[in-house]
Design a protein around this motif. Structure first.
Motif, mmCIF file in Angstrom:
data_model
loop_
_atom_site.group_PDB
_atom_site.id
_atom_site.type_symbol
_atom_site.label_atom_id
_atom_site.label_comp_id
_atom_site.label_asym_id
_atom_site.label_seq_id
_atom_site.Cartn_x
_atom_site.Cartn_y
_atom_site.Cartn_z
ATOM 1 N N ALA A 151 6.031 6.252 2.957
ATOM 2 C CA ALA A 151 6.935 5.096 2.575
ATOM 3 C C ALA A 151 7.831 4.605 2.781
ATOM 4 C CB ALA A 151 6.414 5.112 0.095
ATOM 5 N N SER A 152 8.978 5.018 2.757
ATOM 6 C CA SER A 152 9.965 5.365 3.349
ATOM 7 C C SER A 152 10.430 4.310 4.049
ATOM 8 C CB SER A 152 11.003 6.484 2.668
ATOM 9 O OG SER A 152 11.035 7.232 4.325
ATOM 10 N N VAL A 153 9.693 4.817 5.378
ATOM 11 C CA VAL A 153 9.306 4.167 6.776
ATOM 12 C C VAL A 153 9.152 3.280 6.945
ATOM 13 C CG1 VAL A 153 8.586 4.157 9.624
ATOM 14 C CG2 VAL A 153 9.458 5.973 7.970
ATOM 15 N N ARG A 180 0.751 -1.152 0.322
ATOM 16 C CA ARG A 180 0.285 -0.278 -0.300
ATOM 17 C C ARG A 180 1.103 1.313 0.285
ATOM 18 N NH1 ARG A 180 -2.831 -0.456 4.622
ATOM 19 N NH2 ARG A 180 -4.318 -2.027 3.448
ATOM 20 N N ALA A 181 1.832 1.593 1.155
ATOM 21 C CA ALA A 181 2.818 2.456 1.387
ATOM 22 C C ALA A 181 3.123 3.029 -0.139
ATOM 23 C CB ALA A 181 3.365 2.254 2.708
ATOM 24 N N THR A 182 3.962 1.718 -0.506
ATOM 25 C CA THR A 182 4.958 2.139 -2.299
ATOM 26 C C THR A 182 4.424 2.347 -3.047
ATOM 27 O OG1 THR A 182 6.469 0.394 -1.216
ATOM 28 C CG2 THR A 182 6.888 1.020 -3.559
ATOM 29 N N ARG A 183 2.863 1.914 -2.757
ATOM 30 C CA ARG A 183 1.661 2.221 -4.324
ATOM 31 C C ARG A 183 2.240 3.336 -4.420
ATOM 32 N NH1 ARG A 183 -0.681 -3.328 -6.091
ATOM 33 N NH2 ARG A 183 -2.100 -1.786 -7.349
ATOM 34 N N LEU A 184 0.886 3.553 -3.596
ATOM 35 C CA LEU A 184 0.223 5.278 -2.973
ATOM 36 C C LEU A 184 1.752 6.393 -3.398
ATOM 37 C CD1 LEU A 184 -2.709 6.742 -2.657
ATOM 38 C CD2 LEU A 184 -1.456 6.798 0.081
ATOM 39 N N ALA A 185 2.663 5.960 -2.958
ATOM 40 C CA ALA A 185 3.821 6.748 -3.181
ATOM 41 C C ALA A 185 4.181 7.414 -4.403
ATOM 42 C CB ALA A 185 5.146 7.162 -2.442
ATOM 43 N N ALA A 232 19.813 12.491 6.497
ATOM 44 C CA ALA A 232 20.697 11.598 7.618
ATOM 45 C C ALA A 232 19.963 10.535 7.427
ATOM 46 C CB ALA A 232 20.427 11.992 9.033
ATOM 47 N N GLU A 233 18.736 10.511 7.485
ATOM 48 C CA GLU A 233 18.142 8.993 6.877
ATOM 49 C C GLU A 233 18.271 8.661 6.031
ATOM 50 O OE1 GLU A 233 15.534 7.413 8.088
ATOM 51 O OE2 GLU A 233 15.678 8.562 9.974
ATOM 52 N N ALA A 234 18.511 9.389 4.734
ATOM 53 C CA ALA A 234 19.508 9.144 3.608
ATOM 54 C C ALA A 234 20.890 8.593 3.524
ATOM 55 C CB ALA A 234 19.757 9.824 1.875
ATOM 56 N N ALA A 294 17.725 0.055 0.326
ATOM 57 C CA ALA A 294 18.093 0.424 -0.992
ATOM 58 C C ALA A 294 16.877 1.330 -1.059
ATOM 59 C CB ALA A 294 18.376 -0.227 -1.999
ATOM 60 N N GLU A 295 16.388 0.322 -1.278
ATOM 61 C CA GLU A 295 14.533 1.448 -1.711
ATOM 62 C C GLU A 295 14.147 2.335 -0.625
ATOM 63 O OE1 GLU A 295 14.985 -2.704 -2.036
ATOM 64 O OE2 GLU A 295 15.507 -1.584 -3.573
ATOM 65 N N GLN A 296 15.049 2.569 0.599
ATOM 66 C CA GLN A 296 13.789 2.951 1.423
ATOM 67 C C GLN A 296 15.305 4.901 0.672
ATOM 68 O OE1 GLN A 296 16.300 3.548 5.162
ATOM 69 N NE2 GLN A 296 15.418 5.450 6.378
ATOM 70 N N LEU A 297 16.308 3.877 -0.192
ATOM 71 C CA LEU A 297 16.983 5.693 0.019
ATOM 72 C C LEU A 297 16.496 6.288 -1.543
ATOM 73 C CD1 LEU A 297 20.011 6.992 -0.547
ATOM 74 C CD2 LEU A 297 20.899 5.545 -1.573
ATOM 75 N N ARG A 298 15.959 5.655 -2.099
ATOM 76 C CA ARG A 298 15.796 5.910 -3.839
ATOM 77 C C ARG A 298 14.349 6.544 -2.864
ATOM 78 N NH1 ARG A 298 19.591 4.711 -4.328
ATOM 79 N NH2 ARG A 298 19.919 3.135 -5.169
ATOM 80 N N LEU A 299 13.451 5.875 -1.763
ATOM 81 C CA LEU A 299 12.728 7.052 -1.489
ATOM 82 C C LEU A 299 12.884 8.787 -0.696
ATOM 83 C CD1 LEU A 299 10.709 4.117 -0.519
ATOM 84 C CD2 LEU A 299 8.919 5.771 -2.144
ATOM 85 N N LEU A 300 13.943 8.424 -0.458
ATOM 86 C CA LEU A 300 14.005 9.420 0.454
ATOM 87 C C LEU A 300 14.866 10.890 -0.814
ATOM 88 C CD1 LEU A 300 15.869 7.782 3.893
ATOM 89 C CD2 LEU A 300 13.565 9.290 3.741
ATOM 90 N N GLU A 301 15.765 10.224 -1.839
ATOM 91 C CA GLU A 301 15.727 10.798 -2.430
ATOM 92 C C GLU A 301 15.235 11.284 -3.586
ATOM 93 O OE1 GLU A 301 18.668 8.076 -4.358
ATOM 94 O OE2 GLU A 301 20.249 8.870 -3.862
#
Length: 1021
Positions: free
Chosen positions: A420-422, A396-401, A482-484, A431-438
């Protein structure tokens, strides 16, 4: 249920692929026999990969195998983390519920990160909400996944098929690589497919394919296009009749043997979408070819197809209905038409629809107008926000983002992307968290100020200052950085993490942002990365961080800075300053109630205390930390204590205890999936086994370590050094040189830590001495000890000093060795004078070095050697004991008399050398016995006189060759030898060549060194 397919474009007959299908079925047979199999199936889009997989899985099921399929999901440009593994595990759980529950028992919380149906993802958390084991969390999840699959495949054959790797997210690629590298048990065959024509030079899958190609356990199968004969068979199956020769020629020419294009060409020709000859009915555009049947659908069906193209690889029926907004009857009729035209297919789980081939979906998507595409994504996002239950919770979170991002609505996309990053971080998909934060940073400046002001921190990066303590404190751009930075480090993208850190520090250095605590945190990150990338030791960054936090109120950042400084000192200079840093880190961590940081600092403190001269107190501290971390479930930190306790025990010469602790540590790390931690403990285990003379186990343990992911980091350096040392004592100089070079390459040169640099210098000295390069021994020793031997590093310093002293003693009498000998011996003495000997093993080494220095000066004595033997005998060090016996016997024989005592010593030493496989030591012992005319070493004690030996020595040198060797050792050239012995230079050259061959050496210097070391030129004793 939908009706039967109305337009048949797929051949009911499986065409060709006999060799490829045989490869797959043979792999399944080997898997059934208990040998896990891994195959990569590649080919261009439309070439027939899916059809081949369908035939393989049909045959696998018929053979009694359990089949689980999972496909990588493309949603816009983003892949869902671990999508193919989640789908496959879901299928296995559905088919084998009881077996799955048994295999996952006790690890459901961790495995829920891949399969949310197992429950809420759980794991021990630290004071900031992050798992203390973040560095190894992903590896732990991977290990548990492999163990789950092996458990399911223990009693049944399992065929795991993962499709469309060209869309795989980074985390999926990492898990697949881990699976292929480590899968060792169970009746399992893993088949992964990918679209080869998509793998351009910069495609992220390309490095993985290259890595997997190097694994002997992985086989790659490439699908070629059909030949004309195979296209003929395909057409016959599709048409259920012999094709017209002209049609065959036209289809083969246009399709170029691509199976999917054959189907599309025939379908468009036979369904009335085209008239006239095939060559005239279609444009040359591939997209037009793929769209021609879509455009022949009714308008409502075309609309559904366009909507489905933007929903993702598979779109749920209820979500499709919500976005389409059509009456239910109209929607079903439209779907019936699309399925009947073989454009859409029902999803395998029966809950949605997907395109029969991704090429059609891509063509439909590309045909949309830009505004049309963003409008469809907005409608998907609005429908999902209105009813979150339309899709699975883990998607859900990734698709909505993704939907909001492609809808080009930054104000709605930014909060969705952050949520979605969380979610991806909770699944260890860093790695996917990084892409979302970017992506969030990309959107940041596009979002209105009032929207940014309403955002609140929803996660904290490890010990990063928690900006959310005040609920009214808004999220800052620095917080995203920082998160990234942490996500980049944890996903292995250290260069990206460095770049993000530099950006943050530039912001913090500006007048607008003055935040010393956050700046210190970023310098800590930079220090870690500098060390990990072998760019330096990180001390400059640690020093800057200390300056920034000085005078500030206690905080978790304070504690981390001090703990990092203490850890730096523990490895490089474990003195009073490092102890003070560790004690302050413990104090600050307690003040801010950060127990995870406190325990880490206490572990460092205990190790430093042991190195600084208080081993019992240090060990007590380490044992307390181990028990507490195990109780709290902080298994990564517990594994670190196993590493340090075993290291301290080995440093005290208590190798048996070290082996027990290390063995328990490996079991603990394995039980919790901590692969890297297991590698560190295994390196210590191998070192202790080397001391104990269990050399075959050393070989096994180090080679096992190098096969894991830990082999690429510093445990791999230790493993290579141990193997190099093993090769030295076993008389394999070429192997030792290769292992040493590999260790040096892995370690680099920018962060000299004594526990690596001193053993490297020791092995280098052994190799150089064996090759007669005394000058290199001296130069290497001087460079290695230039900065002395810091406290706690005596365990590496004493063996190095022994190697250098022995090289000098063995070279005594060589003319080339005379120059510089006094200076070299003086340097060794100065080095050992400042080195501690806090345990019996190092006291024995101290005596041995002194004796070797005396031997180098011609002052060896049996009394001194007896003292060394008495010191070594209580120790559990068989190789050192054999050397001490050999040297004692040599000294006894040199002084005359005591032949029976010397013979007994040599027999005992010889037995040990034979058992260990220590060939150089064995040869030295045998040659000494032969020179002394002693009875054969494998015989028992005897009072009978030894049998006279021939004049030639044990190497078979003739008297004339002995004369020549004596002159070679004196440094004479062939011409000088010829003049002195009244022979021709050519004859002298022949003698020298024969001598080198008999001695098994490569050059004159090595021959001279061997002759002096073995006293080949001395008179018999």
């Amino acid at each position: 249920m939908l009706g039967a397919v109305e337009t048949r474009s797929v051949s009911p007959v499986f065409v060709g692929r006999a060799g490829e299908l045989t490869a797959l079925t043979e792999a399944l047979s080997r898997a059934t026999a208990g040998e896990p199999q891994a195959l990569l199936l590649g080919g261009e889009a439309g070439v027939g990969k899916t059809r081949l997989v369908e035939e393989f899985t049909t045959r696998a099921r018929a053979a009694g195998a359990v089949v689980a399929l999972g496909g990588c999901v493309e949603i816009g440009a983003d892949g869902l983390p671990f999508a193919p593994f989640s789908t496959a595990l879901r299928a296995l759980r559905r088919e084998l519920p009881a077996e799955f529950a048994a295999a996952a028992a006790g690890q459901e919380g961790e495995l829920a990160r891949l399969l949310p149906e197992l429950g809420d993802p759980t794991g021990p958390t630290g004071p900031t909400g992050h798992e203390p084991a973040a560095e190894e969390a992903t590896a732990r999840l991977f290990e548990l996944t492999v163990r789950l699959l092996e458990g399911l495949a223990a009693d049944r054959t399992l065929a795991l098929v993962l499709e469309d790797l060209h869309w795989a997210d980074t985390s999926t690629r990492h898990l697949l690589a881990y699976l292929f590298r480590t899968l060792a048990h169970g009746r399992i065959a893993v088949v992964a497919t990918y679209r080869a024509d998509d793998i351009h030079r910069r495609h992220p899958l390309r490095p993985l394919l290259a890595e997997l190609d190097r694994l002997r356990s992985v086989r790659r199968v490439e699908l070629a296009r059909f030949t004309r004969a195979e296209v003929h068979r395909q057409l016959t199956g599709i048409l259920a009749a012999e094709p017209d020769p002209a049609l065959l020629d036209q289809v083969f020419a246009r399709s170029d043997g691509n199976a999917f294009f054959v189907e599309e060409l025939v379908a468009s020709h036979t369904s009335g979408c085209a008239t006239g000859p095939l060559n005239d009915s279609l444009s040359d555009s591939l997209r037009d070819l793929l769209l021609v049947r879509v455009e022949a659908l009714p308008e409502a069906a075309q609309r559904i197809v366009r909507i489905a193209a933007e929903g993702g690889s598979t779109v749920e029926f209820d979500l499709l209905a919500a976005v389409a907004g059509l009456p239910e009857d109209t929607l079903i009729e439209a779907l019936r038409a699309a399925v009947g035209a073989n454009i859409l297919l029902a999803a395998p789980d029966g809950d949605g629809y997907r395109f029969r081939h991704s090429l059609v979906r891509e063509a439909v998507s590309d045909d949309l107008l830009p505004g049309e595409r963003s409008r469809l994504h907005r409608r998907y996002a609005e429908a999902l926000e209105a009813d979150p239950g339309l899709v699975r919770a883990d998607e859900r979170a990734t698709r909505l983002a993704t939907y909001w991002y492609h809808a080009r609505d930054a104000a709605r996309a930014l909060p969705a992307v952050l949520r979605a990053s969380v979610e991806t971080r909770k699944r260890y998909a860093y790695a996917e968290q990084l892409r979302l934060l970017e992506r969030a940073m990309e959107l940041w400046d596009e979002v209105p100020d009032e929207v940014r002001a309403a955002l609140r921190p929803i996660d904290h990066a490890e010990s990063y200052p928690a900006c959310g303590c005040d609920p009214e404190t808004p999220l800052r751009h620095l917080d995203l950085l920082a998160e990234a930075a942490v996500a980049a480090r944890l996903s292995g993208e250290r260069e990206r993490a460095l770049k993000i850190g530099r950006t943050a520090l530039r912001i913090l250095d500006s007048d607008e942002e003055q935040d010393p605590l956050r700046a210190a945190w970023f310098y800590v990150e930079r220090a870690r990365l500098q060390s990990a990338l072998a760019r330096g030791d990180g001390w400059a960054e640690i020093t800057r961080a200390q300056e920034l936090v000085r005078g500030l109120p206690p905080s978790a950042v304070h504690a981390v800075v001090l703990a990092l400084a203490a850890g730096w000192g523990m490895l490089r200079n474990p003195g009073p300053e490092a102890v003070a840093d560790a004690e302050r880190a413990v104090e600050y961590a307690r003040l801010v109630k950060a127990e995870a940081i406190e325990l880490s600092a206490r572990g460092t403190l205990g190790t430093i205390m042991a190195a600084a001269g208080d081993p019992e107190a240090g060990l007590a501290q380490l044992h307390e930390v181990r028990e507490r971390t195990l109780a709290l479930g902080q298994f990564h930190e517990a594994s670190r204590t196993y590493v340090n306790i075993s290291s301290v025990l080995e440093g005290l010469g208590r190798s048996r205890e070290a082996v027990e602790i290390a063995t328990a540590g490996i079991e603990s790390a394995r039980a919790h999936g901590l692969v890297d931690s297991a590698g560190w403990v295994r390196a210590n285990l191998a070192e202790s086994l080397l001391s104990l003379g269990e050399w075959d186990r050393v070989q096994e343990e180090t080679e096992a370590l190098l096969r894991t992911g830990a082999g690429a980091s510093k445990p791999g350096v230790t493993a290579q050094l141990l193997l190099a040392h093993l090769a030295v004592v076993r008389g394999e100089p070429a192997q030792a040189t290769a292992r040493l070079a590999e260790a040096a390459a892995r370690y680099g040169s920018r962060d000299p830590i004594p526990q690596y640099t001193l053993p490297m210098a020791e092995v280098t000295a052994h190799i150089a001495a064996a090759e007669g390069r005394l000058g290199d021994v001296r130069a290497g020793f001087a460079a290695a000890v230039a900065d002395g031997c810091p406290p706690g590093t005596h365990r590496y310093g004493w063996p190095l000093a022994a190697a250098a002293a022995t090289a000098e003693a063995d070279a005594r009498g060589l003319p080339a060795a005379a120059e510089g000998r006094a200076e070299a011996l003086g340097q060794i003495r100065r080095f050992v004078r400042g080195m501690a000997a806090p345990a019996p093993v190092w006291q024995a080494y101290s005596l041995y070095v002194s004796a070797e220095l005396a031997r180098a000066e011609g002052r060896d004595s049996a009394e001194r050697r007896a003292e060394i033997l008495a010191a070594v005998e209580p120790l559990d060090r068989p190789y050192e004991l054999a050397m001490a016996r050999h040297r004692h016997a040599d000294a006894l024989l040199a002084e005359g008399g005591h032949r029976e005592e010397a013979a007994a010593l040599l027999r005992a030493a010889h037995a040990t050398a034979v058992r260990l496989g220590a060939h150089p030591l064995r040869e030295d012992i045998e040659l000494l016995a032969a020179r002394a005319r002693l009875a054969p070493l494998d015989a028992g004690p005897s009072t009978a006189p030894a049998r006279p030996e021939p004049e030639s020595d044990a190497f078979g040198l003739t008297p004339r060759e002995q004369d020549v060797l004596r002159l070679v050792a004196a440094g004479r050239t062939n011409r000088q030898i010829a003049e002195e012995l009244f022979i021709s230079p050519k004859t002298a050259s022949v003698h020298v060549s024969n001598i080198l061959a008999k001695l098994g050496v490569a050059g004159r210097g090595e021959a001279a060194a061997l002759a002096h070391r073995l006293r080949l030129l001395d008179a018999p004793v």
